[in-house]
Scaffold this active site. Sequence first.
Site, PDB file in Angstrom:
ATOM      1  N   LYS A  70      34.541  78.253  63.598  1.00 36.91           N
ATOM      2  CA  LYS A  70      34.340  77.508  64.782  1.00 36.91           C
ATOM      3  C   LYS A  70      35.488  76.369  64.948  1.00 36.91           C
ATOM      4  O   LYS A  70      35.737  75.962  65.984  1.00 36.91           O
ATOM      5  CB  LYS A  70      32.737  76.757  64.748  1.00 36.91           C
ATOM      6  CG  LYS A  70      31.745  77.805  65.073  1.00 36.91           C
ATOM      7  CD  LYS A  70      30.542  76.810  64.790  1.00 36.91           C
ATOM      8  CE  LYS A  70      29.212  77.791  64.987  1.00 36.91           C
ATOM      9  NZ  LYS A  70      27.942  77.074  64.751  1.00 36.91           N
ATOM     10  N   ASP A 106      26.336  74.317  70.646  1.00 36.95           N
ATOM     11  CA  ASP A 106      25.361  73.614  69.930  1.00 36.95           C
ATOM     12  C   ASP A 106      25.099  72.155  70.112  1.00 36.95           C
ATOM     13  O   ASP A 106      23.890  71.659  69.869  1.00 36.95           O
ATOM     14  CB  ASP A 106      26.133  73.523  68.362  1.00 36.95           C
ATOM     15  CG  ASP A 106      26.289  75.077  67.610  1.00 36.95           C
ATOM     16  OD1 ASP A 106      25.330  75.707  68.039  1.00 36.95           O
ATOM     17  OD2 ASP A 106      26.885  74.946  66.514  1.00 36.95           O
TER      18      ASP A 106
END
Length: 278
Positions: A70, A106
């Site tokens: 990520k 997220d």
Amino acid sequence: MMVTARTRVLTLLGDPIAHSASPEIQNAAFAEAGVDGVYVAVRCAAEDLSGFMHGLARAGGGGNITLPHKEKAAAVVDVPSDAVRRTGACNTFWGVDGRVHGDNTDVDGFRRAVRIFLDGPITGIRVLVLGAGGAARAALLGLLDEGAGEVLIYNRTAERARAVARRIGGERARVVPVISGLDGEGFDLVVNTTRLGLEPGDPPAIDLARLSRAGAAMDLVYGREKTPFVLGAERLGIRSTDGMEMLVQQAASSFERWWNRPAPIDTMRAAVRGPLGR
Ligand code: NAP
């Protein structure tokens, strides 16, 4: 829907990816919404990440990025969202005119999940965040953007907590360097963002009894069984939830980036229950 030469390819890039529920969630959503796409998980080494992302985005596709890529993905995208810039992490990408756009859903997923869980205003609440990894950064940014009044961060490695607070926190975030510093403190919400609970036999991230008050407890970890954090909260009669709703909500937010339309959230919730055995 038939897969044809026009079908858009969305991929999950990470390593490992075998246990991910994202293919089930997204393909169920694509079918329900009637969009012409297919979602596949591809095990991807760090050195292949940039090539995959650029190639897929230029071909009209996109996807998700998961551990351990990520942060690297945040550096690959040409057009990072505000959430990518502020967290330094990217979990969703897509192409526009040959350029790779990226977001960190997220953050949005956490915000939506915490709003549903608390079912009331987040403005001004006092929160304890346990952990200081990628999930903690998403949660902290989400909490501050939702208007939380004060966020205390405790992490096993205090220096990582300081780095997260420096990067995202501003004046409303404060680091608690040792766990005894939490004794007798009261919070409206306690959020576990550590990995504790992923492995069988893990202890809860904190004994909630050391706090004077925990109004609600939210775990970002999820699995087939109740997590130790959720079990610990239940024993004390504290309202709690695990990370499943955040998982669904971050997937819904990714769907919306790729397809520019609302995600079929109930279908996505139902699809995740199979892989989690619920
Ligand atoms: P990460 O960046 O690797 O961070 C791991 C965190 O756990 C760090 O704060 C680390 O502390 C702490 N930790 C690990 N082992 C520990 C131990 N034995 N005792 C105390 N603390 C320990 O991982 P991440 O990406 O933030 O993910 C964390 C969790 O959130 C994972 O379980 C992941 O599945 C979950 N998550 C869920 C969602 C969702 O949609 N529900 C989304 C993202 C992540 P140190 O800094 O001291 O090592």
